[in-house]
Motif scaffolding. Structure first.
Motif, PDB file in Angstrom:
ATOM      1  N   ARG A  86      21.919  71.521 -11.572  1.00 12.84           N
ATOM      2  CA  ARG A  86      20.996  70.555 -11.717  1.00 12.84           C
ATOM      3  C   ARG A  86      21.730  69.479 -11.524  1.00 12.84           C
ATOM      4  O   ARG A  86      21.442  68.260 -10.802  1.00 12.84           O
ATOM      5  CB  ARG A  86      20.240  70.623 -12.982  1.00 12.84           C
ATOM      6  CG  ARG A  86      19.406  69.571 -13.336  1.00 12.84           C
ATOM      7  CD  ARG A  86      18.620  69.404 -14.579  1.00 12.84           C
ATOM      8  NE  ARG A  86      17.774  68.347 -14.879  1.00 12.84           N
ATOM      9  CZ  ARG A  86      18.378  67.333 -15.469  1.00 12.84           C
ATOM     10  NH1 ARG A  86      19.650  67.349 -15.898  1.00 12.84           N
ATOM     11  NH2 ARG A  86      17.493  66.225 -15.609  1.00 12.84           N
ATOM     12  N   ARG A  91      16.683  60.879 -13.375  1.00 14.66           N
ATOM     13  CA  ARG A  91      17.543  60.726 -12.196  1.00 14.66           C
ATOM     14  C   ARG A  91      17.001  59.417 -11.563  1.00 14.66           C
ATOM     15  O   ARG A  91      17.798  58.749 -10.827  1.00 14.66           O
ATOM     16  CB  ARG A  91      17.148  61.885 -11.023  1.00 14.66           C
ATOM     17  CG  ARG A  91      15.695  62.029 -10.552  1.00 14.66           C
ATOM     18  CD  ARG A  91      15.437  63.366  -9.702  1.00 14.66           C
ATOM     19  NE  ARG A  91      15.500  64.327 -10.776  1.00 14.66           N
ATOM     20  CZ  ARG A  91      15.739  65.642 -10.208  1.00 14.66           C
ATOM     21  NH1 ARG A  91      16.043  65.903  -9.125  1.00 14.66           N
ATOM     22  NH2 ARG A  91      15.771  66.493 -11.322  1.00 14.66           N
ATOM     23  N   ASP A 109       5.450  66.743 -10.617  1.00 16.05           N
ATOM     24  CA  ASP A 109       6.317  65.620 -10.784  1.00 16.05           C
ATOM     25  C   ASP A 109       6.907  65.365  -9.611  1.00 16.05           C
ATOM     26  O   ASP A 109       7.413  65.902  -8.672  1.00 16.05           O
ATOM     27  CB  ASP A 109       7.538  66.434 -11.582  1.00 16.05           C
ATOM     28  CG  ASP A 109       8.520  65.423 -12.053  1.00 16.05           C
ATOM     29  OD1 ASP A 109       8.327  64.077 -11.760  1.00 16.05           O
ATOM     30  OD2 ASP A 109       9.640  65.681 -12.352  1.00 16.05           O
TER      31      ASP A 109
END
Ligand code: ADP
Length: 247
Positions: A96, A136, A185
């Protein structure tokens, strides 16, 4: 994404768990020059996210094989502290964080005038101290402030936000619960002057109409976020001017 029928994320008045309306941002604060040794730095609090960014460079890219003879390479490294989430996160890079580092590097490369610095690298260290969904985008938004604070020439800032779908409704800036239990999302980042999209990812499903609604909500929100970025940088230059005038 998950489902939890026992958790009601939007009440009958259309308000979310934290009391926000569908198109409302979580509170946000950005500071610059928080680290003495970095060429530029920024600290962002966005909802429950707390993220530090340190920028170093432009400096000669190392190892040499990473150099590009035509332009600077922007190397962003996104890292979540072990204590940033409820359960201790295993320290070190994982799939990730590598993915996020890559998309952030690419987004920042579109804004920095990389052609001015052949063979150089610009390092952007993003340290997530507390994570609460949207890290992020928060890290990217703070990175562009840190780059500007380092005096690195840029075509534009990078401004990001997320939207998503919760209980069938499109909402802005997902909270942790909405991210966990929502249906979609959509993190997105733009260069505000040109409107160019430099990051776009999607987790879950949105119809074309929902996507359009979500992206226009994000674009509207980026105007507010861009102002917070500009104010943070203006604060820096005001402080320098006061110092020089001896006040
Ligand atoms: P973003 O933070 O950009 O929204 P994700 O959608 O992957 O990225 O993650 C959503 C949220 O899930 C994070 O902000 C964080 O709060 C939480 N999270 C991510 N990775 C972990 C992990 N390894 N352990 C616990 N929580 C995590």
């Amino acid at each position: 994404m998950g489902t939890a029928s026992d958790i009601k994320l939007i009440n009958e008045d259309g308000l979310r768990l934290d009391g926000r309306s569908a198109d409302e941002l979580r509170p946000m604060k950005i500071e610059t020059d928080v680290l003495a040794r970095a060429d530029g730095s920024a600290y962002i609090e966005w909802g429950g996210n707390k993220i530090l960014v340190a920028v170093y460079g432009p400096r000669e890219a190392f190892p040499k094989h990473t150099q590009d003879i035509d332009k600077a390479v922007v190397k962003a490294r996104y890292n979540m502290a072990a204590f940033s989430v409820d359960e201790r996160k295993r320290p070190g890079p994982d799939r990730r964080s590598m993915e996020i580092s890559k998309v952030i590097s690419e987004a920042l490369s579109s804004a920095v005038m990389v052609n001015q610095f052949p063979r150089a690298e610009i390092d952007v260290y993003i340290e997530v101290l507390q994570a609460d969904a949207g890290t992020r985008i928060a890290g990217l938004t703070a990175s562009s402030v840190a780059l500007a604070a380092a005096g690195i020439p840029m075509k534009d800032m990078v401004v990001g936000c997320t939207a998503g779908k919760v209980e069938g409704q499109v909402v802005l800036d997902l909270s942790k619960e909405e991210d966990n239990f929502g249906q979609a999302d959509l993190p997105m980042a733009v260069l505000p002057k040109s409107g160019n999209v430099v990051l776009l990812q999607m987790d879950g499903d949105l119809s074309v109409e929902e996507f359009e609604k979500a992206s226009s909500m994000i674009l509207e929100a980026t105007k507010k976020i861009h102002k917070i970025q500009r104010d943070a940088l203006a604060g820096k230059y005001k402080a320098i001017a006061l110092e020089r005038s001896g006040e």
